[in-house]
Design a protein around this motif. Structure first.
Motif, PDB file in Angstrom:
ATOM      1  N   VAL A 220       0.855  -1.186   0.000  1.00  0.00           N
ATOM      2  CA  VAL A 220       0.000   0.000   0.000  1.00  0.00           C
ATOM      3  C   VAL A 220       0.891   1.235   0.000  1.00  0.00           C
ATOM      4  O   VAL A 220       1.720   1.418   0.895  1.00  0.00           O
ATOM      5  N   VAL A 221       0.719   2.055  -1.025  1.00  0.00           N
ATOM      6  CA  VAL A 221       1.478   3.296  -1.125  1.00  0.00           C
ATOM      7  C   VAL A 221       0.540   4.454  -0.838  1.00  0.00           C
ATOM      8  O   VAL A 221      -0.469   4.639  -1.522  1.00  0.00           O
ATOM      9  N   GLN A 222       0.854   5.206   0.182  1.00  0.00           N
ATOM     10  CA  GLN A 222       0.000   6.326   0.580  1.00  0.00           C
ATOM     11  C   GLN A 222       0.715   7.637   0.277  1.00  0.00           C
ATOM     12  O   GLN A 222       1.799   7.905   0.790  1.00  0.00           O
ATOM     13  N   GLU A 223       0.100   8.425  -0.585  1.00  0.00           N
ATOM     14  CA  GLU A 223       0.681   9.709  -0.957  1.00  0.00           C
ATOM     15  C   GLU A 223       0.239  10.790   0.031  1.00  0.00           C
ATOM     16  O   GLU A 223      -0.933  10.871   0.389  1.00  0.00           O
ATOM     17  N   GLN A 224       1.184  11.589   0.458  1.00  0.00           N
ATOM     18  CA  GLN A 224       0.888  12.692   1.371  1.00  0.00           C
ATOM     19  C   GLN A 224       0.962  14.012   0.591  1.00  0.00           C
ATOM     20  O   GLN A 224       1.980  14.695   0.565  1.00  0.00           O
ATOM     21  N   ILE A 225      -0.137  14.341  -0.099  1.00  0.00           N
ATOM     22  CA  ILE A 225      -0.191  15.570  -0.884  1.00  0.00           C
ATOM     23  C   ILE A 225      -1.227  16.501  -0.256  1.00  0.00           C
ATOM     24  O   ILE A 225      -2.396  16.137  -0.101  1.00  0.00           O
ATOM     25  N   LYS A 226      -0.808  17.690   0.100  1.00  0.00           N
ATOM     26  CA  LYS A 226      -1.698  18.651   0.743  1.00  0.00           C
ATOM     27  C   LYS A 226      -2.298  19.598  -0.292  1.00  0.00           C
ATOM     28  O   LYS A 226      -1.750  19.793  -1.379  1.00  0.00           O
ATOM     29  N   LEU A 227      -3.434  20.196   0.070  1.00  0.00           N
ATOM     30  CA  LEU A 227      -4.168  21.059  -0.849  1.00  0.00           C
ATOM     31  C   LEU A 227      -3.338  22.224  -1.380  1.00  0.00           C
ATOM     32  O   LEU A 227      -3.394  22.518  -2.586  1.00  0.00           O
ATOM     33  N   PRO A 228      -2.544  22.916  -0.563  1.00  0.00           N
ATOM     34  CA  PRO A 228      -1.731  24.019  -1.102  1.00  0.00           C
ATOM     35  C   PRO A 228      -0.784  23.569  -2.213  1.00  0.00           C
ATOM     36  O   PRO A 228      -0.520  24.321  -3.155  1.00  0.00           O
TER      37      PRO A 228
END
Length: 240
Positions: A220-228
């Motif tokens: 499982v690869v979880q991307e940590q991309i924030k809205l800004p």
């Protein structure tokens, strides 16, 4: 693996000193390296860098060229498949100049194409085709004059097949494994026992022990991309 490739544990200290320094290009040392090659052939050891040093000496000093030594180097490299050892040797040979001072005809022009055929089959994991080709009449001279002198040559090729099987199968039929190893009957049973592989009593298939290559594990690869961050990407795309 890389450390063993650079410095095999079986390499003697005098050879280590020779191949690690400038003396590896000293023509007077070629006989030492050739003797070490024949030690590898008799003892089922393998040292690519020492063998490459021989080929480089032949390249720089064509008068030293010994085609029988070259063929033996290629046979040892053949069993290292799928590592690039064979092609590394070929890359040096392609630049060599054939000496005109040989007492007998150079066997390399006729033998090299045969070795390339075998290497291609091994690299593509076409093991049944490899054995059929290797045991054919066309390759009789190679078998009678060269591979017969290389201790454990056929077993070293079987190890290439075993590495591929371990990376690919969890179960394999005896018939298929036998075709990969050129073994059948009691010889195949003994070889499987030597590997300490089990036989499934329900199917009769051979069980390949679990290893990182033949086990499927979900990741499982979880991307940590924030809205800004997305806002910046979208704004740049609009401007473009």
């Amino acid at each position: 693996m890389a450390a063993q490739w650079i410095k095999p544990s079986t390499r003697p200290d005098p050879i280590e000193d020779l191949v690690s320094g400038v003396d590896r290009y000293n023509p007077s040392n070629v006989s030492i390296l050739e003797d070490y090659l024949y030690h590898q052939i008799r003892s089922e050891e393998y040292d690519l860098l020492a063998n490459l040093a021989i080929l480089k000496l032949y390249q720089f000093n064509p008068d030293l060229h010994n085609p029988d030594v070259v063929i033996n180097i290629l046979l040892k490299a053949l069993a290292a498949s799928p590592l690039p050892d064979f092609n590394l040797c070929i890359s040096i040979l392609d630049e060599r100049t054939t000496p005109s001072s040989l007492d007998e005809p150079d066997p390399l022009p006729t033998t090299l194409p045969l070795l390339k055929v075998l290497q291609n089959l091994l690299y593509r994991c076409r093991f049944p085709a490899f054995w059929q080709t290797y045991n054919s009449e066309e390759f009789e001279t190679l078998r009678d004059n060269y591979t017969v002198e290389v201790a454990g040559f056929e077993n070293s090729i079987r190890q290439v097949a075993i590495r591929a099987v371990k990376a690919t199968f969890t179960h394999i039929t005896s018939q298929r494994l036998g075709s990969y190893l050129n073994l059948e009957g009691d010889a195949l049973t003994a070889y499987v026992k030597q590997l300490a592989w089990a036989v499934d009593s329900a199917t009769g298939n051979i069980v390949v022990p679990p290893n990182p290559d033949n086990q499927i594990e979900a990741t499982v690869v979880q991307e940590q991309i924030k809205l800004p961050q997305l806002t910046k990407v979208i704004s740049h795309a609009v401007k473009a």
